[in-house]
Scaffold this motif. Structure first.
Motif, PDB file in Angstrom:
ATOM      1  N   ILE A 268       3.351   8.918   3.715  1.00 22.83           N
ATOM      2  CA  ILE A 268       3.319   7.972   2.870  1.00 22.83           C
ATOM      3  C   ILE A 268       3.752   6.882   3.569  1.00 22.83           C
ATOM      4  N   ASN A 269       2.300   5.711   3.232  1.00 19.28           N
ATOM      5  CA  ASN A 269       2.822   4.292   3.496  1.00 19.28           C
ATOM      6  C   ASN A 269       4.023   3.766   2.642  1.00 19.28           C
ATOM      7  N   PRO A 270       5.571   2.982   4.059  1.00 16.70           N
ATOM      8  CA  PRO A 270       6.092   2.660   2.420  1.00 16.70           C
ATOM      9  C   PRO A 270       5.615   1.306   2.079  1.00 16.70           C
TER      10      PRO A 270
ATOM     11  N   ASP B 234       9.497   2.040  -3.925  1.00 15.28           N
ATOM     12  CA  ASP B 234      10.435   1.676  -4.104  1.00 15.28           C
ATOM     13  C   ASP B 234      10.653   3.662  -3.741  1.00 15.28           C
ATOM     14  N   LEU B 235       9.913   4.418  -3.286  1.00  8.93           N
ATOM     15  CA  LEU B 235       9.828   5.783  -2.820  1.00  8.93           C
ATOM     16  C   LEU B 235      10.464   4.954  -0.823  1.00  8.93           C
TER      17      LEU B 235
ATOM     18  N   ASP C 221       3.032   0.561   0.883  1.00  9.42           N
ATOM     19  CA  ASP C 221       2.751   1.173  -0.313  1.00  9.42           C
ATOM     20  C   ASP C 221       3.344   1.553  -1.613  1.00  9.42           C
ATOM     21  N   GLN C 222       4.018   2.323  -1.084  1.00  6.74           N
ATOM     22  CA  GLN C 222       5.256   2.600  -2.064  1.00  6.74           C
ATOM     23  C   GLN C 222       6.615   2.271  -1.790  1.00  6.74           C
TER      24      GLN C 222
END
Length: 77
Positions: free
Chosen positions: A32-34, A39-40, A36-37
């Motif tokens: 996961i690219n932080p 909220d995650l 791009d996400q």
């Protein structure tokens, strides 16, 4: 069952080292690219990349920041 998430950016050399290490060990993970996400990333308090999280029922069991082979070797599935 444990779930492994690796937070990374594409242009990050240590991130590529972590990926190569995990791939070489046959460890399955999500990437996961932080950015791009966000909220995650905020949910898991990601402040830097690479960060590898080992989750059990969405609870962080292990957090590895940076390329640290000795710590990555402790990931047990």
């Amino acid at each position: 069952m444990a779930r492994i998430i690796k937070f990374e950016k594409n242009d990050c050399a240590p991130c590529a080292q972590v990926s190569a290490y995990l791939d070489n060990k046959g460890i399955r993970y999500e990437t996961i690219n932080p950015f791009d996400q966000p909220d995650l990333a905020a949910k898991f308090k990601i402040r830097t990349v690479p960060t590898v999280l080992v989750l059990d029922n969405e609870e962080v069991q292990q957090r590895i920041i940076g390329f640290k082979p000795e710590e990555l070797a402790t990931i047990a599935l």
